[in-house]
Design a protein around this motif. Sequence first.
Motif, PDB file in Angstrom:
ATOM      1  N   LEU A  35      48.071  -8.971  25.556  1.00 15.57           N
ATOM      2  CA  LEU A  35      46.857  -8.579  24.809  1.00 15.57           C
ATOM      3  C   LEU A  35      45.629  -8.707  25.661  1.00 15.57           C
ATOM      4  CD1 LEU A  35      47.664  -9.080  21.319  1.00 15.57           C
ATOM      5  CD2 LEU A  35      47.590  -6.937  22.385  1.00 15.57           C
ATOM      6  N   VAL A  36      45.864  -9.357  26.826  1.00 14.89           N
ATOM      7  CA  VAL A  36      44.891  -9.548  27.698  1.00 14.89           C
ATOM      8  C   VAL A  36      43.808  -8.531  28.295  1.00 14.89           C
ATOM      9  CG1 VAL A  36      43.933 -10.763  29.971  1.00 14.89           C
ATOM     10  CG2 VAL A  36      45.727 -11.698  28.639  1.00 14.89           C
ATOM     11  N   ASN A  37      42.781  -8.438  28.051  1.00 11.19           N
ATOM     12  CA  ASN A  37      41.714  -7.305  28.538  1.00 11.19           C
ATOM     13  C   ASN A  37      41.824  -7.251  30.076  1.00 11.19           C
ATOM     14  OD1 ASN A  37      40.055  -5.289  28.697  1.00 11.19           O
ATOM     15  ND2 ASN A  37      38.306  -6.367  27.537  1.00 11.19           N
ATOM     16  N   ASP A  38      42.389  -6.342  30.598  1.00  9.76           N
ATOM     17  CA  ASP A  38      42.319  -6.175  31.982  1.00  9.76           C
ATOM     18  C   ASP A  38      41.083  -5.276  32.776  1.00  9.76           C
ATOM     19  OD1 ASP A  38      43.090  -4.006  31.274  1.00  9.76           O
ATOM     20  OD2 ASP A  38      45.266  -4.031  31.931  1.00  9.76           O
ATOM     21  N   ALA A  39      40.059  -5.022  31.811  1.00 13.21           N
ATOM     22  CA  ALA A  39      38.975  -4.471  32.246  1.00 13.21           C
ATOM     23  C   ALA A  39      38.003  -5.444  33.219  1.00 13.21           C
ATOM     24  CB  ALA A  39      38.137  -3.910  30.953  1.00 13.21           C
ATOM     25  N   ASP A  40      37.479  -4.631  34.227  1.00 18.24           N
ATOM     26  CA  ASP A  40      36.639  -5.254  34.971  1.00 18.24           C
ATOM     27  C   ASP A  40      35.271  -5.977  34.588  1.00 18.24           C
ATOM     28  OD1 ASP A  40      38.402  -5.127  37.017  1.00 18.24           O
ATOM     29  OD2 ASP A  40      37.874  -3.293  37.710  1.00 18.24           O
ATOM     30  N   GLU A  41      34.872  -5.296  33.419  1.00 19.49           N
ATOM     31  CA  GLU A  41      33.189  -5.681  33.147  1.00 19.49           C
ATOM     32  C   GLU A  41      33.527  -6.731  32.042  1.00 19.49           C
ATOM     33  OE1 GLU A  41      34.775  -2.340  30.478  1.00 19.49           O
ATOM     34  OE2 GLU A  41      34.874  -2.647  32.773  1.00 19.49           O
ATOM     35  N   ILE A  42      32.268  -7.357  32.147  1.00 20.48           N
ATOM     36  CA  ILE A  42      32.299  -8.860  31.505  1.00 20.48           C
ATOM     37  C   ILE A  42      32.297  -8.300  29.871  1.00 20.48           C
ATOM     38  CG2 ILE A  42      30.484 -10.648  30.703  1.00 20.48           C
ATOM     39  CD1 ILE A  42      31.569 -10.882  33.343  1.00 20.48           C
ATOM     40  N   GLY A  43      32.750  -9.267  29.118  1.00 24.99           N
ATOM     41  CA  GLY A  43      33.013  -9.070  27.840  1.00 24.99           C
ATOM     42  C   GLY A  43      31.698  -8.721  26.713  1.00 24.99           C
ATOM     43  N   ARG A  44      31.584  -7.860  25.854  1.00 24.76           N
ATOM     44  CA  ARG A  44      30.527  -7.825  24.676  1.00 24.76           C
ATOM     45  C   ARG A  44      30.888  -8.602  23.822  1.00 24.76           C
ATOM     46  NH1 ARG A  44      26.837  -4.406  26.259  1.00 24.76           N
ATOM     47  NH2 ARG A  44      27.387  -3.010  28.136  1.00 24.76           N
ATOM     48  N   HIS A  45      29.631  -9.242  23.025  1.00 18.01           N
ATOM     49  CA  HIS A  45      29.864 -10.251  21.883  1.00 18.01           C
ATOM     50  C   HIS A  45      29.032  -9.695  20.628  1.00 18.01           C
ATOM     51  CE1 HIS A  45      32.190 -12.793  24.734  1.00 18.01           C
ATOM     52  NE2 HIS A  45      31.089 -12.576  25.450  1.00 18.01           N
ATOM     53  N   GLN A  46      29.668  -9.522  19.681  1.00 20.28           N
ATOM     54  CA  GLN A  46      29.073  -9.277  18.521  1.00 20.28           C
ATOM     55  C   GLN A  46      28.940 -10.262  17.393  1.00 20.28           C
ATOM     56  OE1 GLN A  46      27.021  -6.419  17.676  1.00 20.28           O
ATOM     57  NE2 GLN A  46      26.397  -7.696  15.817  1.00 20.28           N
ATOM     58  N   CYS A  47      27.870 -10.919  16.878  1.00 14.35           N
ATOM     59  CA  CYS A  47      27.824 -12.049  16.198  1.00 14.35           C
ATOM     60  C   CYS A  47      27.362 -11.538  14.747  1.00 14.35           C
ATOM     61  CB  CYS A  47      27.015 -13.263  16.943  1.00 14.35           C
ATOM     62  SG  CYS A  47      28.005 -13.902  18.294  1.00 14.35           S
ATOM     63  N   TYR A  48      27.774 -12.134  13.953  1.00 14.10           N
ATOM     64  CA  TYR A  48      27.241 -11.756  12.623  1.00 14.10           C
ATOM     65  C   TYR A  48      27.184 -13.163  11.598  1.00 14.10           C
ATOM     66  CZ  TYR A  48      28.929  -7.071  13.242  1.00 14.10           C
ATOM     67  OH  TYR A  48      29.198  -5.783  13.763  1.00 14.10           O
ATOM     68  N   THR A  49      25.981 -12.789  10.903  1.00 19.61           N
ATOM     69  CA  THR A  49      25.991 -14.118   9.760  1.00 19.61           C
ATOM     70  C   THR A  49      25.291 -13.616   8.494  1.00 19.61           C
ATOM     71  OG1 THR A  49      24.693 -16.375   9.540  1.00 19.61           O
ATOM     72  CG2 THR A  49      23.595 -14.537  10.570  1.00 19.61           C
ATOM     73  N   ASN A  50      25.725 -14.395   7.568  1.00 21.36           N
ATOM     74  CA  ASN A  50      25.178 -14.051   6.195  1.00 21.36           C
ATOM     75  C   ASN A  50      23.966 -15.291   5.752  1.00 21.36           C
ATOM     76  OD1 ASN A  50      26.831 -16.133   5.503  1.00 21.36           O
ATOM     77  ND2 ASN A  50      28.192 -15.060   4.202  1.00 21.36           N
ATOM     78  N   GLY A  51      23.695 -15.844   6.779  1.00 18.59           N
ATOM     79  CA  GLY A  51      22.763 -17.028   6.722  1.00 18.59           C
ATOM     80  C   GLY A  51      21.604 -16.829   7.483  1.00 18.59           C
ATOM     81  N   ASN A  52      20.850 -17.546   8.048  1.00 22.96           N
ATOM     82  CA  ASN A  52      19.642 -17.656   8.895  1.00 22.96           C
ATOM     83  C   ASN A  52      19.903 -17.098  10.055  1.00 22.96           C
ATOM     84  OD1 ASN A  52      17.306 -17.919  10.398  1.00 22.96           O
ATOM     85  ND2 ASN A  52      16.574 -19.925   9.112  1.00 22.96           N
ATOM     86  N   ILE A  53      19.461 -15.761  10.257  1.00 19.51           N
ATOM     87  CA  ILE A  53      19.771 -15.064  11.518  1.00 19.51           C
ATOM     88  C   ILE A  53      19.041 -15.886  12.781  1.00 19.51           C
ATOM     89  CG2 ILE A  53      17.986 -13.491  11.147  1.00 19.51           C
ATOM     90  CD1 ILE A  53      21.019 -12.611  13.298  1.00 19.51           C
ATOM     91  N   GLU A  54      17.927 -16.309  12.643  1.00 18.68           N
ATOM     92  CA  GLU A  54      17.324 -16.952  13.725  1.00 18.68           C
ATOM     93  C   GLU A  54      18.097 -18.216  14.046  1.00 18.68           C
ATOM     94  OE1 GLU A  54      13.280 -18.068  12.286  1.00 18.68           O
ATOM     95  OE2 GLU A  54      12.640 -16.144  12.246  1.00 18.68           O
ATOM     96  N   VAL A  55      18.772 -18.867  13.423  1.00 16.77           N
ATOM     97  CA  VAL A  55      19.469 -20.251  13.706  1.00 16.77           C
ATOM     98  C   VAL A  55      20.759 -19.371  14.546  1.00 16.77           C
ATOM     99  CG1 VAL A  55      20.977 -22.038  12.764  1.00 16.77           C
ATOM    100  CG2 VAL A  55      18.963 -21.580  11.881  1.00 16.77           C
ATOM    101  N   LEU A  56      21.393 -18.492  13.880  1.00 18.55           N
ATOM    102  CA  LEU A  56      22.609 -17.936  15.001  1.00 18.55           C
ATOM    103  C   LEU A  56      22.205 -17.503  16.051  1.00 18.55           C
ATOM    104  CD1 LEU A  56      25.531 -17.243  14.949  1.00 18.55           C
ATOM    105  CD2 LEU A  56      24.798 -14.809  14.061  1.00 18.55           C
ATOM    106  N   GLU A  57      20.947 -16.823  16.284  1.00 21.20           N
ATOM    107  CA  GLU A  57      20.566 -16.413  17.648  1.00 21.20           C
ATOM    108  C   GLU A  57      20.266 -17.514  18.535  1.00 21.20           C
ATOM    109  OE1 GLU A  57      17.924 -12.387  16.086  1.00 21.20           O
ATOM    110  OE2 GLU A  57      16.918 -14.340  16.330  1.00 21.20           O
ATOM    111  N   ARG A  58      19.983 -18.725  17.842  1.00 20.17           N
ATOM    112  CA  ARG A  58      19.225 -19.939  18.952  1.00 20.17           C
ATOM    113  C   ARG A  58      20.588 -20.638  19.474  1.00 20.17           C
ATOM    114  NH1 ARG A  58      16.641 -24.187  15.078  1.00 20.17           N
ATOM    115  NH2 ARG A  58      15.465 -22.018  14.734  1.00 20.17           N
TER     116      ARG A  58
END
Length: 262
Positions: free
Chosen positions: A223-246
């Motif tokens: 299941l290893v991603n063999d694509a050449d490009e850098i991975g993308r990351h989606q982060c979700y929170t149901n709390g304070n978005i500013e803290v997660l962003e930090r």
Amino acid sequence: MKSNPIGIFDSGIGGTSIWKEIQHLMPNENCIYLADSKNAPYGEKSHEEILRLSVKNTEFLIERKCKLIVVACNTATTNAIDYLRNQYTVPFIGIEPAIKPAAINSKSKKVGVLATKGTLSSALFYSTSQNHAKGIEVFERQGKGLVELIEEGDLESKSLRLLLNQYVGPMLERGIDYLVLGCTHYPYLIPLLKEMLPPDVKIIDSGQAVARQTKSILVKQNLVNDADEIGRHQCYTNGNIEVLERFVLNAASHVNAEYLDF
């Protein structure tokens, strides 16, 4: 399937310490991180409530086609991972306090464990201690209040320093030479802990080991991603978005953080 994301969930932003290790080891992998900050900390909740929240988080990630799920929470691992593995076909990686390496390497034969109530009182923690810490004195301390302060995003507060001193001081008096961090929030306390601990007391957390195990499972299941490009990351929170962003926006390229009421 190979390009599908790795899913990671925790009771808040603590599991981003695991996410950082994963994306550092496997920069081509895509990730979805889920921070259930609204319900943090899990360590004070009942087994039934932890199970319910873990199922909810898992189904959130499965709906988004995650190819593997990391339960980046010691309490959720110790209370729910066996159930999750029985209910879903996706592979799961769990987290538990790294007592084994501490016990093997301790010269004083005295090890401290700082964790949540939910982890310390679990059957999995008990069996791990029994199996790997024979002949070792294990001093357990519940880090009550630490998760809430870390979730506020202030890692230098006076309240945080006072609590850490209160929890770690008695362990040092007992002569520990290893301190095991049994919560994924706690690696963010390492800079403060290094100020407090003598240089001969070593700190152990599970982040790198979890990343290596995640890679191992992906390799075994092709299941290893063999694509050449850098991975993308989606982060979700149901709390304070500013803290997660930090905690996440400067940790990798191609990161997006979003508030979601789940």
